[in-house]
Design a protein around this motif. Structure first.
Motif, PDB file in Angstrom:
ATOM      1  N   ILE A  75     -16.555   8.495 -12.494  1.00 55.89           N
ATOM      2  CA  ILE A  75     -15.334   7.682 -12.401  1.00 55.89           C
ATOM      3  C   ILE A  75     -14.499   8.145 -11.215  1.00 55.89           C
ATOM      4  O   ILE A  75     -14.019   7.328 -10.412  1.00 55.89           O
ATOM      5  CB  ILE A  75     -14.517   7.777 -13.703  1.00 55.89           C
ATOM      6  N   LEU A  76     -14.332   9.460 -11.093  1.00 59.53           N
ATOM      7  CA  LEU A  76     -13.541  10.018  -9.994  1.00 59.53           C
ATOM      8  C   LEU A  76     -14.155   9.655  -8.645  1.00 59.53           C
ATOM      9  O   LEU A  76     -13.442   9.250  -7.715  1.00 59.53           O
ATOM     10  CB  LEU A  76     -13.464  11.540 -10.151  1.00 59.53           C
ATOM     11  N   LYS A  77     -15.462   9.774  -8.538  1.00 65.36           N
ATOM     12  CA  LYS A  77     -16.155   9.450  -7.287  1.00 65.36           C
ATOM     13  C   LYS A  77     -15.945   7.985  -6.911  1.00 65.36           C
ATOM     14  O   LYS A  77     -15.629   7.662  -5.754  1.00 65.36           O
ATOM     15  CB  LYS A  77     -17.647   9.744  -7.449  1.00 65.36           C
ATOM     16  N   GLN A  78     -16.106   7.084  -7.877  1.00 66.38           N
ATOM     17  CA  GLN A  78     -16.006   5.660  -7.556  1.00 66.38           C
ATOM     18  C   GLN A  78     -14.573   5.241  -7.276  1.00 66.38           C
ATOM     19  O   GLN A  78     -14.326   4.380  -6.422  1.00 66.38           O
ATOM     20  CB  GLN A  78     -16.633   4.835  -8.681  1.00 66.38           C
ATOM     21  N   VAL A  79     -13.605   5.854  -7.953  1.00 68.43           N
ATOM     22  CA  VAL A  79     -12.193   5.567  -7.661  1.00 68.43           C
ATOM     23  C   VAL A  79     -11.862   6.018  -6.237  1.00 68.43           C
ATOM     24  O   VAL A  79     -11.188   5.300  -5.486  1.00 68.43           O
ATOM     25  CB  VAL A  79     -11.268   6.246  -8.686  1.00 68.43           C
ATOM     26  N   LEU A  80     -12.329   7.205  -5.866  1.00 69.98           N
ATOM     27  CA  LEU A  80     -12.096   7.688  -4.500  1.00 69.98           C
ATOM     28  C   LEU A  80     -12.762   6.775  -3.474  1.00 69.98           C
ATOM     29  O   LEU A  80     -12.214   6.531  -2.394  1.00 69.98           O
ATOM     30  CB  LEU A  80     -12.616   9.117  -4.348  1.00 69.98           C
ATOM     31  N   GLY A  81     -13.940   6.252  -3.813  1.00 72.66           N
ATOM     32  CA  GLY A  81     -14.620   5.330  -2.914  1.00 72.66           C
ATOM     33  C   GLY A  81     -13.837   4.054  -2.701  1.00 72.66           C
ATOM     34  O   GLY A  81     -13.719   3.558  -1.573  1.00 72.66           O
ATOM     35  N   VAL A  82     -13.275   3.517  -3.789  1.00 75.72           N
ATOM     36  CA  VAL A  82     -12.444   2.310  -3.680  1.00 75.72           C
ATOM     37  C   VAL A  82     -11.183   2.616  -2.880  1.00 75.72           C
ATOM     38  O   VAL A  82     -10.754   1.826  -2.034  1.00 75.72           O
ATOM     39  CB  VAL A  82     -12.098   1.765  -5.080  1.00 75.72           C
ATOM     40  N   ARG A  83     -10.599   3.761  -3.145  1.00 74.02           N
ATOM     41  CA  ARG A  83      -9.383   4.147  -2.422  1.00 74.02           C
ATOM     42  C   ARG A  83      -9.648   4.254  -0.922  1.00 74.02           C
ATOM     43  O   ARG A  83      -8.831   3.813  -0.102  1.00 74.02           O
ATOM     44  CB  ARG A  83      -8.875   5.482  -2.972  1.00 74.02           C
ATOM     45  N   SER A  84     -10.790   4.820  -0.566  1.00 73.18           N
ATOM     46  CA  SER A  84     -11.105   4.988   0.854  1.00 73.18           C
ATOM     47  C   SER A  84     -11.361   3.651   1.536  1.00 73.18           C
ATOM     48  O   SER A  84     -11.197   3.524   2.756  1.00 73.18           O
ATOM     49  CB  SER A  84     -12.331   5.889   1.025  1.00 73.18           C
ATOM     50  N   SER A  85     -11.738   2.631   0.750  1.00 76.44           N
ATOM     51  CA  SER A  85     -11.988   1.301   1.317  1.00 76.44           C
ATOM     52  C   SER A  85     -10.737   0.435   1.354  1.00 76.44           C
ATOM     53  O   SER A  85     -10.476  -0.254   2.337  1.00 76.44           O
ATOM     54  CB  SER A  85     -13.078   0.579   0.513  1.00 76.44           C
ATOM     55  N   LEU A  86      -9.960   0.468   0.267  1.00 82.04           N
ATOM     56  CA  LEU A  86      -8.784  -0.405   0.180  1.00 82.04           C
ATOM     57  C   LEU A  86      -7.554   0.184   0.858  1.00 82.04           C
ATOM     58  O   LEU A  86      -6.762  -0.541   1.462  1.00 82.04           O
ATOM     59  CB  LEU A  86      -8.464  -0.709  -1.288  1.00 82.04           C
ATOM     60  N   THR A  87      -7.367   1.496   0.740  1.00 85.23           N
ATOM     61  CA  THR A  87      -6.177   2.139   1.324  1.00 85.23           C
ATOM     62  C   THR A  87      -6.599   3.396   2.094  1.00 85.23           C
ATOM     63  O   THR A  87      -6.200   4.516   1.733  1.00 85.23           O
ATOM     64  CB  THR A  87      -5.165   2.503   0.218  1.00 85.23           C
ATOM     65  N   PRO A  88      -7.417   3.252   3.129  1.00 86.78           N
ATOM     66  CA  PRO A  88      -7.915   4.419   3.852  1.00 86.78           C
ATOM     67  C   PRO A  88      -6.807   5.259   4.480  1.00 86.78           C
ATOM     68  O   PRO A  88      -6.948   6.477   4.626  1.00 86.78           O
ATOM     69  CB  PRO A  88      -8.826   3.811   4.920  1.00 86.78           C
ATOM     70  N   ASP A  89      -5.692   4.609   4.831  1.00 83.16           N
ATOM     71  CA  ASP A  89      -4.589   5.346   5.457  1.00 83.16           C
ATOM     72  C   ASP A  89      -3.915   6.312   4.485  1.00 83.16           C
ATOM     73  O   ASP A  89      -3.222   7.241   4.905  1.00 83.16           O
ATOM     74  CB  ASP A  89      -3.543   4.359   6.001  1.00 83.16           C
ATOM     75  N   GLN A  90      -4.132   6.110   3.176  1.00 85.23           N
ATOM     76  CA  GLN A  90      -3.529   6.992   2.176  1.00 85.23           C
ATOM     77  C   GLN A  90      -4.449   8.153   1.788  1.00 85.23           C
ATOM     78  O   GLN A  90      -4.037   9.033   1.033  1.00 85.23           O
ATOM     79  CB  GLN A  90      -3.176   6.186   0.924  1.00 85.23           C
ATOM     80  N   MET A  91      -5.674   8.142   2.299  1.00 86.19           N
ATOM     81  CA  MET A  91      -6.619   9.213   1.968  1.00 86.19           C
ATOM     82  C   MET A  91      -6.268  10.472   2.744  1.00 86.19           C
ATOM     83  O   MET A  91      -6.246  10.474   3.978  1.00 86.19           O
ATOM     84  CB  MET A  91      -8.047   8.781   2.299  1.00 86.19           C
ATOM     85  N   THR A  92      -6.019  11.543   2.016  1.00 90.40           N
ATOM     86  CA  THR A  92      -5.728  12.815   2.681  1.00 90.40           C
ATOM     87  C   THR A  92      -7.039  13.520   3.021  1.00 90.40           C
ATOM     88  O   THR A  92      -8.110  13.153   2.524  1.00 90.40           O
ATOM     89  CB  THR A  92      -4.893  13.728   1.774  1.00 90.40           C
ATOM     90  N   LYS A  93      -6.944  14.547   3.844  1.00 94.09           N
ATOM     91  CA  LYS A  93      -8.129  15.324   4.205  1.00 94.09           C
ATOM     92  C   LYS A  93      -8.767  15.945   2.968  1.00 94.09           C
ATOM     93  O   LYS A  93     -10.000  15.979   2.832  1.00 94.09           O
ATOM     94  CB  LYS A  93      -7.745  16.416   5.208  1.00 94.09           C
ATOM     95  N   THR A  94      -7.933  16.408   2.047  1.00 91.92           N
ATOM     96  CA  THR A  94      -8.442  17.013   0.806  1.00 91.92           C
ATOM     97  C   THR A  94      -9.214  15.998  -0.020  1.00 91.92           C
ATOM     98  O   THR A  94     -10.291  16.300  -0.564  1.00 91.92           O
ATOM     99  CB  THR A  94      -7.277  17.575  -0.025  1.00 91.92           C
ATOM    100  N   GLN A  95      -8.696  14.785  -0.130  1.00 88.82           N
ATOM    101  CA  GLN A  95      -9.369  13.749  -0.909  1.00 88.82           C
ATOM    102  C   GLN A  95     -10.697  13.358  -0.268  1.00 88.82           C
ATOM    103  O   GLN A  95     -11.691  13.121  -0.964  1.00 88.82           O
ATOM    104  CB  GLN A  95      -8.450  12.536  -1.053  1.00 88.82           C
ATOM    105  N   LYS A  96     -10.737  13.314   1.046  1.00 86.10           N
ATOM    106  CA  LYS A  96     -11.988  13.006   1.742  1.00 86.10           C
ATOM    107  C   LYS A  96     -13.024  14.106   1.514  1.00 86.10           C
ATOM    108  O   LYS A  96     -14.215  13.825   1.337  1.00 86.10           O
ATOM    109  CB  LYS A  96     -11.719  12.826   3.236  1.00 86.10           C
ATOM    110  N   THR A  97     -12.562  15.347   1.499  1.00 91.09           N
ATOM    111  CA  THR A  97     -13.474  16.469   1.245  1.00 91.09           C
ATOM    112  C   THR A  97     -14.043  16.393  -0.168  1.00 91.09           C
ATOM    113  O   THR A  97     -15.242  16.616  -0.382  1.00 91.09           O
ATOM    114  CB  THR A  97     -12.741  17.805   1.435  1.00 91.09           C
ATOM    115  N   LEU A  98     -13.182  16.060  -1.122  1.00 91.89           N
ATOM    116  CA  LEU A  98     -13.644  15.947  -2.508  1.00 91.89           C
ATOM    117  C   LEU A  98     -14.663  14.824  -2.640  1.00 91.89           C
ATOM    118  O   LEU A  98     -15.675  14.971  -3.354  1.00 91.89           O
ATOM    119  CB  LEU A  98     -12.453  15.702  -3.436  1.00 91.89           C
ATOM    120  N   LEU A  99     -14.424  13.711  -1.965  1.00 90.12           N
ATOM    121  CA  LEU A  99     -15.366  12.595  -2.021  1.00 90.12           C
ATOM    122  C   LEU A  99     -16.733  13.006  -1.482  1.00 90.12           C
ATOM    123  O   LEU A  99     -17.770  12.628  -2.039  1.00 90.12           O
ATOM    124  CB  LEU A  99     -14.815  11.395  -1.246  1.00 90.12           C
ATOM    125  N   LYS A 100     -16.759  13.812  -0.422  1.00 86.48           N
ATOM    126  CA  LYS A 100     -18.038  14.295   0.120  1.00 86.48           C
ATOM    127  C   LYS A 100     -18.771  15.158  -0.899  1.00 86.48           C
ATOM    128  O   LYS A 100     -19.996  15.078  -1.034  1.00 86.48           O
ATOM    129  CB  LYS A 100     -17.801  15.079   1.414  1.00 86.48           C
TER     130      LYS A 100
END
Length: 627
Positions: A517-542
């Motif tokens: 769930i966390l992975k897919q929510v982060l994926g949607v966030r990175s697509s819909l609101t990429p400007d709100q993705m912090t470096k930490t959130q991008k690292t977690l998604l990886k």
């Protein structure tokens, strides 16, 4: 769901049913219906205990689905589209709760019936054979039996995930609504046949020539081949699958409406409504339908019936989330659509079963909710979903970034003993999410350093076991991980499946799904609101992108070996460091029992549990209690 009794009375009508060759036909498939029917076919003849232990794996189910599609293709059948539910309408909320209650009762009954655990039979695994399912026809007694079995918790997302990584990915679509109405819309616009197991599809507008084929009619050994249609000459069951061309019985609603003269009187939906209201045959219902005047009560009942079978577009065609849904699990897709809080589209009606006016926003009676899969677990213990709640809370908080409205809580439906149930869980504030993400990354990094030489999923298994140990320490209870790992290390019978081990398997899979769930929510966030993705959130998604597919998740059958490797490796030392406690040492269960029997007394029972030292890991410390 289907309309009870309809398949029994349909043959009364002199038109509407035609036997055709499938060769050269273009079809759309109701994905959930096919998955469930294949699962039921694979479960035929399985003992309840084999279902509990997962003898038929997700891999077998996925292979059966792929083989089934391959067989259609070999028959020159063009599979145009496979639709899966991505959101169930608000009026289905009570139905969802009822189904959840039924599954909860099934699991509750199993944990009572097999209270002493399950010993693996000597013939376990024999007779599984190939995954190919040549016939989806079986008697009602078989259907009644499989309906009382616990469902595989992740069978729909496992199939969707596999298809999206296969050559079939371009024809797979998770839709922002129910799959069946999108199937009907496709056939209405493009013609062809609709493959389903749901008689509700006969109420949809399929256009002048669209027809439904029920899955059990495709490979029915009683169906005749096109070139040998002679009375009382059925195809031999052994050769039906290898026959040159398949045949099927089609049901065309428009043919029935034209023959009965009811096309402009509400059509087949109104006929079936009248039959349900007053019984009798369909032909008698037709006479009443055309002759009698409607009362106000009848009109209101018809409006309610009609309302449940019309198309409602919950997400506008232009919304970017539509391109993401097919990469999501249907349950997660449903949560995402709720979070977006979109208004119903005001698109102009295209058929008699499309809403004429905007309806409710895409949400049930609660403000925000999610239905979690029912797991085979020990219902006398803490819910298997409790241990990984903090992971899901982080996901819910991150989803607020693309939500139209901010929410303080969400209702989680895990298990349900009454329709008034549901667990309210707090959603953390946005200003805490990055610190949660950092703590989770730190924990994963620490565990990864001890599992570098292991397979990818070992790190995630170690994290799931860490969460269980941490939760047990916080609650002041014994850890199932430590108990079962000690049994595995000290060679207790790997084929004796106690409820602690079964429950621990459910805890692990719940942890994996929470991470999903966390992975897919982060994926949607990175697509819909990429400007709100912090470096930490991008690292977690990886990090999360390395999670294994569902078909590779650890199950009950392999848990003994996994726990043995876990107990003998370095993971316990790593978990001890994360928790800030002395190194955890596994004890021989037989030795511990002897000591316990000598030392135990009534006074011991009355002692207060030892005070638990709170973990120093922020990801643990920030866990929020449910209301």
């Amino acid at each position: 769901m289907g309309i009870k009794g309809l398949m029994r009375v349909l043959p009364e009508l002199p038109v509407g049913r035609t036997r055709v060759s499938l060769r050269g036909q273009s079809v759309v498939i109701d994905g959930p219906a096919l998955v469930h029917r294949l699962w039921e076919a694979l479960m035929q003849g399985r003992a309840t205990t084999s279902v509990i232990l997962g003898e038929v794996t997700y891999s077998a189910l996925v292979r059966a689905f792929s083989d089934w599609l391959e067989e259609l293709r070999s028959q020159d059948v063009h599979v145009r589209k496979i639709y899966f539910d991505g959101y169930l309408p608000p009026y289905k909320w009570e139905t969802r709760k009822e189904r959840l209650m039924q599954q909860t009762q099934i699991v509750q009954g199993l944990s009572k019936t097999y209270r002493q655990g399950i010993e693996q039979p000597t013939d376990f695994g024999r007779g599984l054979g190939p995954s190919r399912v040549s016939s989806l026809y079986f008697p009602s007694s078989t259907k009644h039996y499989v309906d009382r079995l616990p469902k595989h918790s992740f069978m729909i997302p496992a199939v969707v995930e596999h298809l999206m990584q296969s050559e079939w990915r371009d024809i797979v679509q998770v839709v922002p609504g129910e799959a069946d109405v999108y199937c009907a819309q496709d056939v209405r616009q493009n013609g062809g046949l609709l493959l389903t197991a749901d008689s509700d599809l006969l109420l949809q507008d399929l256009g002048p020539d669209g027809a439904v084929v029920f899955l059990w009619d495709l490979f029915n050994p009683n169906v005749k081949k096109p070139d040998t249609w002679k009375e009382n000459k059925p195809i031999d069951p052994a050769s039906a699958f290898a026959s040159e061309y398949y045949v099927a019985t089609t049901h065309c609603p428009a043919d029935v409406e034209r023959y009965l003269g009811i096309t402009d009187q509400g059509g087949l939906p109104k006929l079936i409504f009248e039959w349900q209201q007053r019984g009798g045959s369909l032909l008698e219902a037709q006479v009443r339908m055309l002759a009698q005047a409607e009362s106000e009560a009848d009109r209101q009942a018809w409006d309610a019936f009609f309302d449940e079978h019309r198309f409602v577009e919950y997400v506008p065609e232009s919304h970017p989330v539509l391109n993401l849904l097919s990469g999501l699990d249907p349950r997660i897709s449903e949560y995402i659509i709720q979070s977006l809080d979109l208004k119903v589209s005001r698109q102009r009606p295209a058929s008699k079963l499309i809403a004429k006016t905007p309806r409710r926003a895409p949400r049930g009676s609660e403000k925000l909710s999610i239905f979690l899969p029912v797991m085979v677990e020990d219902t006398t213990l803490t819910s298997c979903w409790e241990h990984s709640q903090v992971t899901r809370q982080l996901a819910y908080s991150l989803a607020q970034g693309f939500a139209q409205e901010q929410h303080e809580t969400i209702i989680e439906y895990r298990t349900l003993l009454s329709t008034n149930g549901g667990r309210r869980v707090n959603i953390p504030q946005a200003d805490t999410t990055d610190s949660w993400c950092e703590s989770l990354i730190s924990t994963l990094d620490h565990l990864e350093s001890t599992t570098q030489s292991a397979t990818a999923y070992k790190k995630w298994l170690a994290f799931a076991l860490y969460q269980e140990i941490q939760h047990a320490r916080e609650a002041g209870t014994s850890s199932l991980t430590l108990t079962c790992a000690a049994e595995a290390v000290y060679k207790q019978n790997p084929h004796d499946y106690s409820w602690p081990r079964i429950h621990l398997s459910a805890v692990i899979q719940a942890s994996f799904y929470s991470l999903r769930i966390l992975k897919q929510v982060l994926g949607v966030r990175s697509s819909l609101t990429p400007d709100q993705m912090t470096k930490t959130q991008k690292t977690l998604l990886k990090h999360l992108e390395t999670m294994p597919p569902i078909i590779e998740w650890p199950g009950i059958l392999g848990l003994h070996d996994d726990l043995c490797a876990f107990g003998k490796g370095d993971c316990l030392a790593a978990i001890s460091q994360i928790l800030g406690v002395p190194k955890i040492i596994l004890q021989d269960p037989s030795t511990r029992k002897k000591k316990r029997s000598r030392a135990f007394s009534i006074s011991d029972k009355r002692r207060s549990p030892p005070k638990i030292v709170k973990s120093t890991n922020p990801f643990d410390a920030l866990e929020m209690a449910s209301e």
